[in-house]
Structures are given as structure tokens and as C-alpha cells.
Design a protein around this motif. Structure first.
Motif, PDB file in Angstrom:
ATOM      1  N   SER A  44      -4.847  -5.194   7.321  1.00  0.00           N
ATOM      2  CA  SER A  44      -5.585  -3.946   7.200  1.00  0.00           C
ATOM      3  C   SER A  44      -5.099  -3.165   5.987  1.00  0.00           C
ATOM      4  O   SER A  44      -3.889  -3.016   5.770  1.00  0.00           O
ATOM      5  N   ALA A  45      -6.043  -2.667   5.210  1.00  0.00           N
ATOM      6  CA  ALA A  45      -5.700  -1.873   4.030  1.00  0.00           C
ATOM      7  C   ALA A  45      -5.298  -0.445   4.401  1.00  0.00           C
ATOM      8  O   ALA A  45      -4.804   0.293   3.554  1.00  0.00           O
ATOM      9  N   ARG A  46      -5.499  -0.089   5.655  1.00  0.00           N
ATOM     10  CA  ARG A  46      -5.162   1.256   6.119  1.00  0.00           C
ATOM     11  C   ARG A  46      -4.259   1.169   7.347  1.00  0.00           C
ATOM     12  O   ARG A  46      -4.349   0.196   8.114  1.00  0.00           O
ATOM     13  N   TYR A  95       0.837  -1.198   0.000  1.00  0.00           N
ATOM     14  CA  TYR A  95       0.000   0.000   0.000  1.00  0.00           C
ATOM     15  C   TYR A  95       0.874   1.252   0.000  1.00  0.00           C
ATOM     16  O   TYR A  95       2.035   1.220   0.425  1.00  0.00           O
ATOM     17  N   ASP A  96       0.283   2.346  -0.448  1.00  0.00           N
ATOM     18  CA  ASP A  96       1.026   3.607  -0.515  1.00  0.00           C
ATOM     19  C   ASP A  96       1.630   3.973   0.834  1.00  0.00           C
ATOM     20  O   ASP A  96       2.777   4.422   0.919  1.00  0.00           O
ATOM     21  N   TRP A  97       0.862   3.791   1.915  1.00  0.00           N
ATOM     22  CA  TRP A  97       1.329   4.199   3.244  1.00  0.00           C
ATOM     23  C   TRP A  97       2.452   3.307   3.773  1.00  0.00           C
ATOM     24  O   TRP A  97       3.072   3.639   4.782  1.00  0.00           O
ATOM     25  N   GLU A  98       2.727   2.190   3.113  1.00  0.00           N
ATOM     26  CA  GLU A  98       3.852   1.332   3.490  1.00  0.00           C
ATOM     27  C   GLU A  98       5.115   1.652   2.693  1.00  0.00           C
ATOM     28  O   GLU A  98       6.171   1.057   2.947  1.00  0.00           O
ATOM     29  N   CYS A  99       4.999   2.565   1.735  1.00  0.00           N
ATOM     30  CA  CYS A  99       6.072   2.757   0.755  1.00  0.00           C
ATOM     31  C   CYS A  99       6.535   4.203   0.649  1.00  0.00           C
ATOM     32  O   CYS A  99       7.160   4.585  -0.345  1.00  0.00           O
ATOM     33  N   ARG A 100       6.246   5.010   1.646  1.00  0.00           N
ATOM     34  CA  ARG A 100       6.641   6.417   1.600  1.00  0.00           C
ATOM     35  C   ARG A 100       8.072   6.584   2.094  1.00  0.00           C
ATOM     36  O   ARG A 100       8.365   6.314   3.249  1.00  0.00           O
ATOM     37  N   GLY A 136       0.928  -0.720  10.829  1.00  0.00           N
ATOM     38  CA  GLY A 136      -0.038  -1.551  10.137  1.00  0.00           C
ATOM     39  C   GLY A 136      -0.459  -2.697  11.032  1.00  0.00           C
ATOM     40  O   GLY A 136       0.080  -2.892  12.130  1.00  0.00           O
ATOM     41  N   LEU A 137      -1.426  -3.500  10.557  1.00  0.00           N
ATOM     42  CA  LEU A 137      -1.996  -4.548  11.400  1.00  0.00           C
ATOM     43  C   LEU A 137      -2.305  -5.801  10.585  1.00  0.00           C
ATOM     44  O   LEU A 137      -2.912  -5.730   9.512  1.00  0.00           O
ATOM     45  N   LEU A 138      -1.878  -6.950  11.132  1.00  0.00           N
ATOM     46  CA  LEU A 138      -2.247  -8.274  10.632  1.00  0.00           C
ATOM     47  C   LEU A 138      -2.992  -8.998  11.739  1.00  0.00           C
ATOM     48  O   LEU A 138      -2.762  -8.747  12.917  1.00  0.00           O
ATOM     49  N   TRP A 139      -3.872  -9.943  11.367  1.00  0.00           N
ATOM     50  CA  TRP A 139      -4.516 -10.760  12.393  1.00  0.00           C
ATOM     51  C   TRP A 139      -4.937 -12.106  11.817  1.00  0.00           C
ATOM     52  O   TRP A 139      -5.044 -12.291  10.609  1.00  0.00           O
ATOM     53  N   ILE A 140      -5.141 -13.045  12.753  1.00  0.00           N
ATOM     54  CA  ILE A 140      -5.473 -14.415  12.407  1.00  0.00           C
ATOM     55  C   ILE A 140      -6.317 -15.015  13.528  1.00  0.00           C
ATOM     56  O   ILE A 140      -6.185 -14.604  14.690  1.00  0.00           O
ATOM     57  N   ASP A 141      -7.184 -15.950  13.197  1.00  0.00           N
ATOM     58  CA  ASP A 141      -7.888 -16.694  14.233  1.00  0.00           C
ATOM     59  C   ASP A 141      -6.883 -17.534  15.011  1.00  0.00           C
ATOM     60  O   ASP A 141      -6.003 -18.177  14.411  1.00  0.00           O
ATOM     61  N   GLN A 142      -6.993 -17.554  16.329  1.00  0.00           N
ATOM     62  CA  GLN A 142      -5.990 -18.242  17.149  1.00  0.00           C
ATOM     63  C   GLN A 142      -5.912 -19.739  16.852  1.00  0.00           C
ATOM     64  O   GLN A 142      -4.860 -20.349  17.047  1.00  0.00           O
TER      65      GLN A 142
END
Length: 318
Positions: free
Chosen positions: A242-244, A185-190, A223-229
Motif C-alpha cells: 500500500s502506498a498509504r 514513503y514519507d510516512w515510513e520515514c518520519r 502499513g500493509l503488504l499482501w499476496i495471493d495465497q
């Protein structure tokens, strides 16, 4: 969401902050501006870490693979032993591609007190890619110990991606790593294409990973990643991203580039976000060598669906 019971900044000139809670004691470790040593503070309360004496437990050698730029240490307790994970650069600081020659390293202390105990170098934490690597963390999940870190893949555009693997020992991997995220995403590449500084927290039925993205100036963010435990963490398809960004610069509060976080808890069980940010944007020279990234704290809240609410970085309140 923006208030905090702690002074802000909490500890000045300490970037990449990490707070560990064990047996009623809080431990604090972070990057120091000189990037030349590892030091630990301990206190019975979170607030007590502010004034606690810093004890140096390791200093970098003058030359060799661990001779420069000691970055982002974390203190962990595994199998009744203490471990510090950190990144260091070779004194020949840049490689052929102009990247820092950072690799990940491990120290072990078998004594009960990590401040007075003896620390032994366990060597480099080797991964399949022999490339720029940093920001390792570790956590227990599904009865296994996991290693989570950032690394450059020469075949993937950008600087660093996030990787996960099971551990065989506290200083070695078991099995093949999987890539969980890369800058897209753009916000990961500034400024730079970066995913780094991962941190793990559980809540309800989910396991979450925060990470930092973009250059270490006012563009830095979480940023944020998540998974079912219950899901297999080695299957990248089980992870959500998350896309944001979830925690970003607050211009009204004059808090710039919040990132490289960790998590701790109060004795009452409230989750605390530990991070660094600057209170100015006018950086002279390379942001890496600007010492104004201060450790800051705020409560982490949760919504009714069990997702984290980071809010915005609160203004300075010394």
C-alpha cells in the motif's frame, strides 16, 4: 468502524501486544515497561485477559547478549510445543554505529501449559546479517513454517527492513531470506526510517502482512503488504504494498501512534486488531522509555473486494 466492545485502553502500559488463541484459551504477552522479563496471561475469553494474573516465565540475565531491553515477545505453538520469540540487547547496549545491539532469541516449552511449564533457552535466532534485528513472528503457509522479522542492512539507508525465510526448525532458518519491504514513503520515514513489527492475517484468497513504520511517537502507523495465497512468497515481485498507511494517529479521538499490532479472533470467528497507542503527545525524554503505550483492541472489518478496513483508533472508553 470506530466502535469497540472492549474497554479502551484494554491493558495499560503494555506495548507490542500479542494475543494467541489455542484450544479455547487466550494467551497474552507483550513488552513490559521495565523491559526486563517475559510474562504471560491466560483466560477463557478475550475480556478475561484484562484481569488475568501475569505469570513471569523468564527474566533477563544481569549481563551478556540478553541482558538489556527485552522487546516485543510473541507466543507461538509449533509441532505441539510452545515458543516465545523476542529481541534482546547486549549489556554493551550500543554498537559502533550507535544502534542498539539487539538480536532475536527463542525459548521453548514442551509442556502443555506455557504458564506452569519449563522454558528452555534455544539461543539466538541467527540470520545471514549480523546486525540489529527484532520483532520476529512465525506462521504456517503452503505446508511450510515461515519466519518474518525486521532487520538493519548496513548497505541500505534507514533503520530496519522486513525479511521472510522458511524455517528449518523453530529456532533456525532454511534457505536464503528475501526482503519484502523497506522504508520508502514519507510516512515510513518520519523520525526514523522504519519497517518493523510485522503481523500476518489471511482472508479470502490473500495473505496480508501489517507492519509498523516511522518513529514510536505520534508518527507511528501501520502499513500493509499482501499476496495471493497461491503465489510464491519468496518472490518479492508477488507482493503488493500500500502506498498509504492503513491505520494512523486520530487527533479527534486523541489516539497517537497506533502500531505494533497482532491479530486474534473471537470464538465466533470475527477478526480482532490488537495494537498499542498513546492518548497523549507530550512525551518527556525518549519515547522508548515512556510507559504510556497501552494495549487496545478493535474489530477488523473487510470490504467487498476482500481487503481489510482498519478504520481509525477509537477514543478512550475505560
Amino acid at each position: 468502524m470506530t466502535s469497540t466492545p472492549w474497554p479502551n485502553p484494554f491493558i495499560e502500559q503494555r506495548a507490542d501486544p500479542f494475543i494467541q488463541y489455542h484450544n479455547g484459551v487466550y494467551y497474552f504477552i507483550a513488552s513490559v515497561p521495565e523491559y526486563d522479563r517475559l510474562e504471560i496471561r491466560q483466560a477463557r475469553t478475550i475480556e478475561g485477559l484484562r484481569k488475568a494474573k501475569a505469570t513471569v516465565v523468564w527474566r533477563k540475565p544481569d549481563t551478556g547478549p540478553m541482558g538489556e531491553l527485552i522487546w516485543a515477545p510473541e507466543l507461538h505453538r509449533i509441532d505441539n510445543k510452545w515458543y516465545i520469540y523476542f529481541a534482546a540487547a547486549h549489556t554493551r547496549a550500543l554498537d559502533a554505529q550507535g544502534m542498539f545491539r539487539h538480536r532475536m532469541y527463542v525459548l521453548e516449552c514442551t509442556d502443555a501449559d506455557p504458564l506452569t511449564g519449563t522454558w528452555q533457552e534455544k539461543g539466538q535466532f541467527v540470520t545471514p546479517l549480523d546486525s540489529f534485528a527484532l520483532d520476529a513472528t512465525t506462521f504456517s503457509h503452503q505446508g511450510k513454517q515461515w519466519y518474518l522479522w525486521a532487520q538493519k542492512d548496513p548497505d541500505i539507508a534507514g533503520n530496519t527492513n522486513l525479511y521472510l525465510a522458511e524455517m528449518a526448525t523453530p529456532w533456525s532458518l532454511k534457505g536464503k531470506p528475501v526482503m519484502l519491504s523497506k522504508p520508502e514513503y514519507d510516512w515510513e520515514c518520519r523520525g526514523f526510517m522504519v519497517n518493523e513489527g510485522p503481523a500476518v492475517i489471511r482472508h479470502g484468497e490473500r495473505l496480508f502482512i501489517t507492519y509498523s513504520a516511522s518513529a514510536t511517537d505520534e508518527n507511528y502507523c501501520l502499513g500493509l503488504l499482501w499476496i495471493d495465497q497461491a503465489a510464491d512468497p519468496l518472490n518479492p515481485d508477488n507482493w503488493h504494498k500500500s502506498a498509504r498507511p492503513v491505520f494512523t494517529t486520530s487527533y479527534p479521538n486523541k489516539q497517537y501512534g497506533p502500531g505494533h499490532n497482532s491479530f486474534t479472533r473471537t470464538p465466533e470467528g470475527k477478526d480482532v486488531l490488537v495494537y498499542h497507542a498513546r492518548n497523549y503527545t507530550e512525551i518527556e525524554g525518549d519515547p522508548l522509555y515512556d510507559p504510556g503505550r497501552h494495549t487496545r483492541l478493535k474489530y477488523l472489518e473487510w470490504d467487498t473486494d476482500g481487503m481489510p478496513l482498519f478504520g481509525e483508533p477509537p477514543a478512550d472508553n475505560p
